[in-house]
Design a protein around this motif. Structure first.
Motif, PDB file in Angstrom:
ATOM      1  N   GLY A 100       6.797   8.900-111.349  1.00 13.32           N
ATOM      2  CA  GLY A 100       6.622   8.587-109.942  1.00 13.32           C
ATOM      3  C   GLY A 100       7.910   8.148-109.293  1.00 13.32           C
ATOM      4  O   GLY A 100       8.993   8.162-109.895  1.00 13.32           O
ATOM      5  N   PRO A 101       7.842   7.728-108.030  1.00 18.79           N
ATOM      6  CA  PRO A 101       9.038   7.321-107.305  1.00 18.79           C
ATOM      7  C   PRO A 101       9.710   6.103-107.943  1.00 18.79           C
ATOM      8  O   PRO A 101       9.035   5.198-108.451  1.00 18.79           O
ATOM      9  CB  PRO A 101       8.500   6.974-105.913  1.00 18.79           C
ATOM     10  N   VAL A 102      11.046   6.089-107.898  1.00 20.60           N
ATOM     11  CA  VAL A 102      11.800   4.971-108.474  1.00 20.60           C
ATOM     12  C   VAL A 102      12.937   4.571-107.538  1.00 20.60           C
ATOM     13  O   VAL A 102      13.630   5.424-106.969  1.00 20.60           O
ATOM     14  CB  VAL A 102      12.363   5.313-109.870  1.00 20.60           C
ATOM     15  N   ALA A 103      13.109   3.270-107.380  1.00 12.70           N
ATOM     16  CA  ALA A 103      14.289   2.700-106.729  1.00 12.70           C
ATOM     17  C   ALA A 103      15.164   2.143-107.841  1.00 12.70           C
ATOM     18  O   ALA A 103      14.713   1.307-108.628  1.00 12.70           O
ATOM     19  CB  ALA A 103      13.884   1.594-105.757  1.00 12.70           C
ATOM     20  N   VAL A 104      16.387   2.621-107.938  1.00 17.52           N
ATOM     21  CA  VAL A 104      17.231   2.355-109.103  1.00 17.52           C
ATOM     22  C   VAL A 104      18.456   1.532-108.718  1.00 17.52           C
ATOM     23  O   VAL A 104      19.110   1.802-107.698  1.00 17.52           O
ATOM     24  CB  VAL A 104      17.672   3.677-109.761  1.00 17.52           C
ATOM     25  N   TYR A 105      18.742   0.544-109.559  1.00 15.28           N
ATOM     26  CA  TYR A 105      19.994  -0.207-109.481  1.00 15.28           C
ATOM     27  C   TYR A 105      20.753   0.045-110.768  1.00 15.28           C
ATOM     28  O   TYR A 105      20.184  -0.038-111.857  1.00 15.28           O
ATOM     29  CB  TYR A 105      19.716  -1.711-109.341  1.00 15.28           C
ATOM     30  N   VAL A 106      22.039   0.353-110.665  1.00 17.52           N
ATOM     31  CA  VAL A 106      22.890   0.510-111.840  1.00 17.52           C
ATOM     32  C   VAL A 106      24.013  -0.512-111.772  1.00 17.52           C
ATOM     33  O   VAL A 106      24.778  -0.551-110.808  1.00 17.52           O
ATOM     34  CB  VAL A 106      23.461   1.939-111.935  1.00 17.52           C
ATOM     35  N   GLY A 107      24.101  -1.348-112.793  1.00 15.16           N
ATOM     36  CA  GLY A 107      25.135  -2.380-112.833  1.00 15.16           C
ATOM     37  C   GLY A 107      24.662  -3.545-113.690  1.00 15.16           C
ATOM     38  O   GLY A 107      23.534  -3.555-114.179  1.00 15.16           O
ATOM     39  N   THR A 108      25.534  -4.514-113.849  1.00 13.21           N
ATOM     40  CA  THR A 108      25.181  -5.688-114.645  1.00 13.21           C
ATOM     41  C   THR A 108      24.213  -6.576-113.872  1.00 13.21           C
ATOM     42  O   THR A 108      24.460  -6.923-112.712  1.00 13.21           O
ATOM     43  CB  THR A 108      26.441  -6.490-115.012  1.00 13.21           C
ATOM     44  N   VAL A 109      23.116  -6.927-114.516  1.00 18.39           N
ATOM     45  CA  VAL A 109      22.104  -7.790-113.899  1.00 18.39           C
ATOM     46  C   VAL A 109      22.475  -9.227-114.246  1.00 18.39           C
ATOM     47  O   VAL A 109      22.079  -9.768-115.274  1.00 18.39           O
ATOM     48  CB  VAL A 109      20.694  -7.433-114.411  1.00 18.39           C
ATOM     49  N   HIS A 110      23.251  -9.846-113.371  1.00 17.31           N
ATOM     50  CA  HIS A 110      23.813 -11.172-113.641  1.00 17.31           C
ATOM     51  C   HIS A 110      23.595 -12.070-112.436  1.00 17.31           C
ATOM     52  O   HIS A 110      23.673 -11.624-111.284  1.00 17.31           O
ATOM     53  CB  HIS A 110      25.316 -11.046-113.936  1.00 17.31           C
ATOM     54  N   ARG A 111      23.332 -13.320-112.683  1.00 15.11           N
ATOM     55  CA  ARG A 111      23.068 -14.265-111.604  1.00 15.11           C
ATOM     56  C   ARG A 111      24.266 -14.471-110.676  1.00 15.11           C
ATOM     57  O   ARG A 111      24.101 -14.957-109.553  1.00 15.11           O
ATOM     58  CB  ARG A 111      22.639 -15.619-112.179  1.00 15.11           C
ATOM     59  N   ASP A 112      25.483 -14.136-111.116  1.00 10.27           N
ATOM     60  CA  ASP A 112      26.641 -14.263-110.234  1.00 10.27           C
ATOM     61  C   ASP A 112      26.510 -13.378-108.999  1.00 10.27           C
ATOM     62  O   ASP A 112      27.087 -13.684-107.957  1.00 10.27           O
ATOM     63  CB  ASP A 112      27.923 -13.868-110.974  1.00 10.27           C
ATOM     64  N   ARG A 113      25.790 -12.263-109.135  1.00 14.85           N
ATOM     65  CA  ARG A 113      25.725 -11.329-108.007  1.00 14.85           C
ATOM     66  C   ARG A 113      24.315 -10.881-107.647  1.00 14.85           C
ATOM     67  O   ARG A 113      24.059 -10.506-106.513  1.00 14.85           O
ATOM     68  CB  ARG A 113      26.592 -10.106-108.289  1.00 14.85           C
ATOM     69  N   MET A 114      23.367 -10.900-108.591  1.00 15.09           N
ATOM     70  CA  MET A 114      22.032 -10.386-108.323  1.00 15.09           C
ATOM     71  C   MET A 114      21.129 -11.442-107.695  1.00 15.09           C
ATOM     72  O   MET A 114      21.090 -12.588-108.148  1.00 15.09           O
ATOM     73  CB  MET A 114      21.390  -9.893-109.623  1.00 15.09           C
ATOM     74  N   ASP A 115      20.389 -11.034-106.674  1.00 14.74           N
ATOM     75  CA  ASP A 115      19.372 -11.890-106.061  1.00 14.74           C
ATOM     76  C   ASP A 115      18.059 -11.619-106.799  1.00 14.74           C
ATOM     77  O   ASP A 115      17.336 -10.675-106.478  1.00 14.74           O
ATOM     78  CB  ASP A 115      19.245 -11.563-104.574  1.00 14.74           C
ATOM     79  N   LEU A 116      17.773 -12.438-107.796  1.00 15.69           N
ATOM     80  CA  LEU A 116      16.596 -12.191-108.635  1.00 15.69           C
ATOM     81  C   LEU A 116      15.296 -12.364-107.851  1.00 15.69           C
ATOM     82  O   LEU A 116      14.315 -11.648-108.090  1.00 15.69           O
ATOM     83  CB  LEU A 116      16.626 -13.111-109.854  1.00 15.69           C
ATOM     84  N   ASP A 117      15.269 -13.316-106.923  1.00 14.70           N
ATOM     85  CA  ASP A 117      14.075 -13.472-106.080  1.00 14.70           C
ATOM     86  C   ASP A 117      13.820 -12.204-105.276  1.00 14.70           C
ATOM     87  O   ASP A 117      12.662 -11.781-105.106  1.00 14.70           O
ATOM     88  CB  ASP A 117      14.246 -14.661-105.128  1.00 14.70           C
ATOM     89  N   LEU A 118      14.886 -11.586-104.794  1.00 11.98           N
ATOM     90  CA  LEU A 118      14.737 -10.358-104.015  1.00 11.98           C
ATOM     91  C   LEU A 118      14.263  -9.204-104.898  1.00 11.98           C
ATOM     92  O   LEU A 118      13.471  -8.364-104.462  1.00 11.98           O
ATOM     93  CB  LEU A 118      16.073 -10.007-103.349  1.00 11.98           C
ATOM     94  N   CYS A 119      14.712  -9.171-106.130  1.00 13.78           N
ATOM     95  CA  CYS A 119      14.223  -8.155-107.067  1.00 13.78           C
ATOM     96  C   CYS A 119      12.721  -8.298-107.279  1.00 13.78           C
ATOM     97  O   CYS A 119      11.978  -7.306-107.293  1.00 13.78           O
ATOM     98  CB  CYS A 119      14.958  -8.263-108.398  1.00 13.78           C
TER      99      CYS A 119
END
Length: 410
Positions: free
Chosen positions: A217-236
């Motif tokens: 099915g449909p996918v929204a993809v992020y490629v990169g390091t999943v790190h708290r320095d840059r990723m908004d985990l609440d938004l994910c």
């Protein structure tokens, strides 16, 4: 050393002090070093990876990892022996061993001497490399790819970063930055050279099959390091919930998260696929219905020039990003910049409107080949006489007892 067959200049030895290991996930250092080796047959590189820290691994309840002796790295188009990687071991934390950085620097100097090199150039990406510059005085460049002074760190670690960067900015003959934001902040202190990131355009536009671990099915993809320095985990979490029943949010890349964060993402429906070999990454991007950048907007992320900006543009898929540097000012009509509040709905709206790859993959995108030429110019200037202040004689160098100070960090 022997003369370079294609360059007409003596051979060059280069020691790269990297923030990342040489592994299957390629970052800026690997792309540039590989390009330099392929275009300069006289170049030899020792790629120094971050030190293994077995004691910290134990404390963090991970299996202890140890350093590795210098090893040959195979690289297409480059004869074996011209690229070697070395991972030292840090036995004790800095708070217990005040000379930890100096010990690592001595090991690196011994490895370099053991290879027969006496006058290498030094490429510092890890600010901790200030200890190597202090010890050796090798002609040096400082490649600034993140403004670690703006990252969230303990006070002791922040103080150490401030000291190390002050030394590197003062004593390196060349300073390279990857983003306009860094050009503005670091360039206010001294001359810098802007060498942004890029992508291997032809490789990313070669069609790939859909990766088998992408959910149907449909996918929204992020490629990169999943790190708290840059990723908004609440938004994910919010985005995965907004896609429930219509698609999936898929994060592709290393995810150095604590168990609680990882559990929260998975329970919300986020698909964590982990690190992928660089040869596999284009397939995930090409088969995305939308590409996303759920990054925090902070002084630290303002310093970045995300490689994914170029990777995303190369495949021409719709992009939804928070208003972060690079994407915010891209001017690309396929990039939707959304506030965190509007981000989940923007991703949900972008998915059904996507046309299959290669639709949209026809715009001009900066290629790593051009960046290699720029970095070659920096190295030529360095080899042509740009050196460093003599070892141990600059402000911020070693104290009289030979240490760099116990700062309470790993």
């Amino acid at each position: 050393m022997t003369a370079g067959a294609a360059t007409g200049r003596p051979g060059t030895d280069l020691v790269v002090l990297s923030l990342e290991p040489w592994d299957r996930v390629w970052r800026r250092n690997q792309h540039l070093v590989a390009g330099l080796l392929r275009t300069d047959p006289a170049l030899r590189v020792l790629f120094v990876e971050p030190a293994a820290d077995p004691l910290h691994d134990l404390v963090s309840r991970r299996r202890p990892r140890w350093g590795r002796r210098p090893r040959t790295v195979s690289l297409d188009g480059v004869p074996d022996g011209r690229l070697r990687a070395y991972r030292p071991t840090k036995l004790l934390p800095r708070r217990w061993d005040r000379a930890a950085d100096r010990r690592l620097a001595r090991r690196i100097r011994r490895v370099v001497a053991g290879s027969g090199s006496t006058d290498p150039l030094l490429w510092v990406n890890d600010p901790g490399g200030a200890a190597v510059l202090t010890l050796t005085g090798w002609p040096a460049l400082y490649d600034v790819t993140d403004d670690w002074l703006e990252a969230e760190r303990t006070p002791a670690e922040h103080d150490r970063l401030v000291r190390d960067e002050a030394l590197l900015m003062a004593r390196c003959a060349e300073v390279v930055v990857c983003s306009p934001g860094l050009q503005a902040t670091k360039g206010a202190r001294r001359d810098v050279t802007l060498v942004p990131n890029a992508v291997d355009v032809a490789d990313y536009r070669r069609p790939r099959p859909r990766p088998s671990d992408l959910p149907p099915g449909p996918v929204a993809v992020y490629v990169g390091t999943v790190h708290r320095d840059r990723m908004d985990l609440d938004l994910c979490v919010a985005t995965a919930r907004a896609l429930a029943g219509r698609g999936h949010l898929v994060l592709v890349g290393p995810a150095p998260l604590d168990p609680a964060d990882r559990t929260r993402l998975v329970r919300a429906g986020v698909v964590l696929l982990g690190a992928k070999d660089r040869t596999e990454v284009p397939g995930y991007l090409q088969h995305a219905d939308a590409l996303v950048v759920p990054h925090l907007v902070t002084p630290f992320t303002e310093s970045l020039d995300p490689i994914k900006l170029y990777e995303y543009r190369a495949v021409g898929r719709p992009v939804v990003s928070t208003p972060v540097a690079g994407f915010r000012d891209s001017g690309d009509p396929r990039v939707i910049v959304a506030s965190p509040a509007a981000f989940p709905a923007a991703v949900a709206d972008a998915i059904p409107a996507a046309a299959p790859f290669p639709a949209g993959a026809d715009g001009e995108v900066d290629d790593w080949q051009d960046r290699v030429v720029r970095m070659r110019g920096v190295l030529d200037r360095l080899a042509g006489g740009g050196g460093a202040v003599g070892a141990g004689d600059a402000a911020g160098g070693e104290a009289e007892d030979g240490t760099r100070g116990g700062d309470g960090t790993r």
